[in-house]
Design an enzyme around this catalytic site. Structure first.
Site, PDB file in Angstrom:
ATOM      1  CB  ALA A 109      -0.890   0.027   1.252  1.00 21.17           C
ATOM      2  CB  THR A 136       1.769   3.286   4.430  1.00 20.09           C
ATOM      3  OG1 THR A 136       3.173   3.234   4.194  1.00 20.09           O
ATOM      4  CG2 THR A 136       1.150   1.938   4.156  1.00 20.09           C
ATOM      5  CE1 TYR A 163      -2.642   4.618   3.728  1.00 16.24           C
ATOM      6  CE2 TYR A 163      -3.835   5.340   5.682  1.00 16.24           C
ATOM      7  CZ  TYR A 163      -3.152   4.365   4.990  1.00 16.24           C
ATOM      8  OH  TYR A 163      -2.991   3.124   5.560  1.00 16.24           O
ATOM      9  CE  LYS A 176      -5.156   0.793   2.819  1.00 18.31           C
ATOM     10  NZ  LYS A 176      -4.308  -0.325   2.322  1.00 18.31           N
TER      11      LYS A 176
HETATM   12  N1  LIG Z   1       1.514   1.624   8.934  1.00 19.27           N
HETATM   13  C1  LIG Z   1       0.385   1.943   9.573  1.00 19.27           C
HETATM   14  O1  LIG Z   1       0.390   2.649  10.583  1.00 19.27           O
HETATM   15  C2  LIG Z   1      -0.936   1.422   9.069  1.00 19.27           C
HETATM   16  C3  LIG Z   1      -2.109   1.824   9.725  1.00 19.27           C
HETATM   17  C4  LIG Z   1      -3.341   1.337   9.265  1.00 19.27           C
HETATM   18  C5  LIG Z   1      -3.371   0.488   8.180  1.00 19.27           C
HETATM   19  N2  LIG Z   1      -2.223   0.122   7.556  1.00 19.27           N
HETATM   20  C6  LIG Z   1      -2.306  -0.758   6.402  1.00 19.27           C
HETATM   21  O2  LIG Z   1      -1.612  -1.955   6.700  1.00 19.27           O
HETATM   22  C7  LIG Z   1      -1.038  -2.487   5.504  1.00 19.27           C
HETATM   23  C8  LIG Z   1       0.407  -2.813   5.746  1.00 19.27           C
HETATM   24  O3  LIG Z   1       1.054  -1.630   6.142  1.00 19.27           O
HETATM   25  P1  LIG Z   1       2.603  -1.587   6.522  1.00 19.27           P
HETATM   26  O4  LIG Z   1       2.717  -0.724   7.724  1.00 19.27           O
HETATM   27  O5  LIG Z   1       3.177  -2.950   6.502  1.00 19.27           O
HETATM   28  O6  LIG Z   1       3.128  -0.732   5.276  1.00 19.27           O
HETATM   29  P2  LIG Z   1       4.617  -0.343   4.880  1.00 19.27           P
HETATM   30  O7  LIG Z   1       5.583  -0.813   5.900  1.00 19.27           O
HETATM   31  O8  LIG Z   1       4.597   1.093   4.488  1.00 19.27           O
HETATM   32  O9  LIG Z   1       4.840  -1.224   3.576  1.00 19.27           O
HETATM   33  C9  LIG Z   1       4.098  -1.008   2.432  1.00 19.27           C
HETATM   34  C10 LIG Z   1       4.663  -1.855   1.333  1.00 19.27           C
HETATM   35  O10 LIG Z   1       3.916  -1.577   0.152  1.00 19.27           O
HETATM   36  C11 LIG Z   1       4.807  -1.443  -0.916  1.00 19.27           C
HETATM   37  N3  LIG Z   1       4.272  -0.582  -1.961  1.00 19.27           N
HETATM   38  C12 LIG Z   1       4.024   0.743  -1.914  1.00 19.27           C
HETATM   39  N4  LIG Z   1       3.554   1.172  -3.095  1.00 19.27           N
HETATM   40  C13 LIG Z   1       3.529   0.079  -3.911  1.00 19.27           C
HETATM   41  C14 LIG Z   1       3.177  -0.121  -5.259  1.00 19.27           C
HETATM   42  N5  LIG Z   1       2.750   0.881  -6.037  1.00 19.27           N
HETATM   43  N6  LIG Z   1       3.271  -1.371  -5.764  1.00 19.27           N
HETATM   44  C15 LIG Z   1       3.697  -2.400  -5.012  1.00 19.27           C
HETATM   45  N7  LIG Z   1       4.065  -2.266  -3.720  1.00 19.27           N
HETATM   46  C16 LIG Z   1       3.980  -1.033  -3.183  1.00 19.27           C
HETATM   47  C17 LIG Z   1       6.066  -0.818  -0.322  1.00 19.27           C
HETATM   48  O11 LIG Z   1       7.131  -1.120  -1.170  1.00 19.27           O
HETATM   49  P3  LIG Z   1       8.531  -0.336  -1.127  1.00 19.27           P
HETATM   50  O12 LIG Z   1       9.208  -0.865   0.119  1.00 19.27           O
HETATM   51  O13 LIG Z   1       9.184  -0.749  -2.393  1.00 19.27           O
HETATM   52  O14 LIG Z   1       8.197   1.115  -1.038  1.00 19.27           O
HETATM   53  C18 LIG Z   1       6.138  -1.554   1.010  1.00 19.27           C
HETATM   54  O15 LIG Z   1       6.835  -2.761   0.877  1.00 19.27           O
HETATM   55  C19 LIG Z   1      -1.322  -1.457   4.406  1.00 19.27           C
HETATM   56  O16 LIG Z   1      -2.463  -1.843   3.705  1.00 19.27           O
HETATM   57  C20 LIG Z   1      -1.618  -0.194   5.179  1.00 19.27           C
HETATM   58  O17 LIG Z   1      -2.472   0.679   4.448  1.00 19.27           O
HETATM   59  C21 LIG Z   1      -1.003   0.560   7.989  1.00 19.27           C
END
Ligand SMILES: NC(=O)c1ccc[n+]([C@@H]2O[C@H](COP(=O)([O-])OP(=O)(O)OC[C@H]3O[C@@H](n4cnc5c(N)ncnc54)[C@H](OP(=O)(O)O)[C@@H]3O)[C@@H](O)[C@H]2O)c1
Length: 294
Positions: free
Chosen positions: A58, A60, A123, A127
């Site tokens: 995503a 993020t 964002y 989502k």
């Molecule tokens: N982080 C939070 O606080 C939070 C809160 C609520 C919900 N969520 C949701 O939880 C889920 C997991 O979040 P997380 O914290 O693990 O996120 P994260 O650590 O930011 O990792 C997101 C991953 O998505 C990849 N990505 C971004 N744009 C992309 C694209 N266009 N094509 C393919 N891959 C892409 C990134 O790749 P690169 O490493 O190459 O950039 C990264 O590996 C997401 O759906 C997020 O919306 C997160």
């Protein structure tokens, strides 16, 4: 033992899933899997379509999304829509991860899945559009809305606070936004349980809230981080409580996005643990790492 595919290669949740079940998950990330290059998605399904996909990829970066809405939309809406269509075509189950930021934070009580959505920024809006597109393409998809995710690695609030502690004596942290801190390891265990139930043939798809139990503010979280860091001998900064109005950001965030996770527990028999012990575990691991000593 059924293996499954996890997108979002280097991200917090994908990394936690790889750590929790290395023999069960195949992680894909950029450049091999890139929502900006739709052909990479089809390639994954061409030879041996996966039984189940966890979409943890995503956009993020909440503030950056305000100035780059098209890129955020590709990663959070059109990309997941395409992925869900491929899953539908190949009989693949899908767990798609979403966010508490689909809500505006005005309810004044923890949100349940049927509460009206009203994102306050790009964002959350992308989502939400992603949730809707995924459900339209694949009604059997399970959407897990989580919140305030952190891990020992990656870019997150916990690491930001600990990094700041190595440089600063005093920090100002917002004390009027409430939510549910979620350790990526706890979320990974939940995803594995949900995957097993789905692969067992039940239940129907839908939206479920999946966040750490309990609640706090960013200021409360910062205080808890530093309490644990102090136990590991760190010199900790003073933490001043400030209002959101005193910390302007490009994106407006919900003031109270606490999630009620009862539906997840009732359906899948899983509840994430209280946020405090999980936080202490992560902070202890980070503080013990040589690169982070302060
Ligand atoms: N982080 C939070 O606080 C939070 C809160 C609520 C919900 N969520 C949701 O939880 C889920 C997991 O979040 P997380 O914290 O693990 O996120 P994260 O650590 O930011 O990792 C997101 C991953 O998505 C990849 N990505 C971004 N744009 C992309 C694209 N266009 N094509 C393919 N891959 C892409 C990134 O790749 P690169 O490493 O190459 O950039 C990264 O590996 C997401 O759906 C997020 O919306 C997160």
């Amino acid at each position: 033992m059924t293996t499954f595919l996890v997108t979002g290669g280097s991200g917090q949740l994908a990394t936690a899933l790889a750590k929790a079940a290395p023999a069960r998950v195949r992680i894909v990330g950029r450049p091999a899997f890139d929502f900006d290059r739709p052909g990479t998605l089809a390639t994954l399904f061409r030879d041996a379509p996966p039984t189940l996909v966890v979409n943890a990829a995503a956009w993020t970066a909440v503030d950056l999304a305000e100035s780059q809405p098209d890129a955020a939309r590709r990663a959070n809406e059109t990309g997941p829509a395409h992925l869900a269509s491929l899953c539908a075509r190949h009989g693949t189950r899908l767990i798609h991860i979403s966010t508490d930021y689909v809500f505006d934070g005005e309810k004044g009580a923890p949100y349940v899945e049927t509460d009206p959505v009203n994102p306050t920024g790009v964002y959350g809006a992308t989502k939400l559009a992603g949730e809707r597109a995924v459900r339209a393409a694949l009604p059997g998809a399970v959407i897990l809305r989580t919140a305030w995710v952190y891990a020992e690695g990656g870019r997150n609030f916990v690491r930001t606070m600990l990094n700041a502690a190595t440089r600063m004596d005093r920090l100002r942290v917002v004390a009027d936004q409430r939510g549910c801190p979620t350790n990526a390891d706890d979320l990974a265990q939940t995803v594995l349980t949900v995957a097993d139930v789905m692969l067992g043939g039940a239940p129907a798809g839908g939206i479920y809230h999946a966040a750490g139990a309990g609640e706090t503010t960013w200021h409360g979280l910062a205080t808890a981080i530093f309490e644990e860091a102090a136990r590991h001998g760190w010199k900790i900064p003073a933490v001043e409580a400030i209002a959101t109005a005193d910390w302007p950001t490009p994106a407006r965030r919900p003031a109270d996005s606490r999630l009620d996770c009862t539906r997840l527990a009732d359906t899948f028999g899983v509840r994430l643990p209280p946020w405090q012990p999980s936080l202490r575990r992560a902070v202890a691991a980070i503080c013990g790492a040589p690169a982070m000593a302060n």
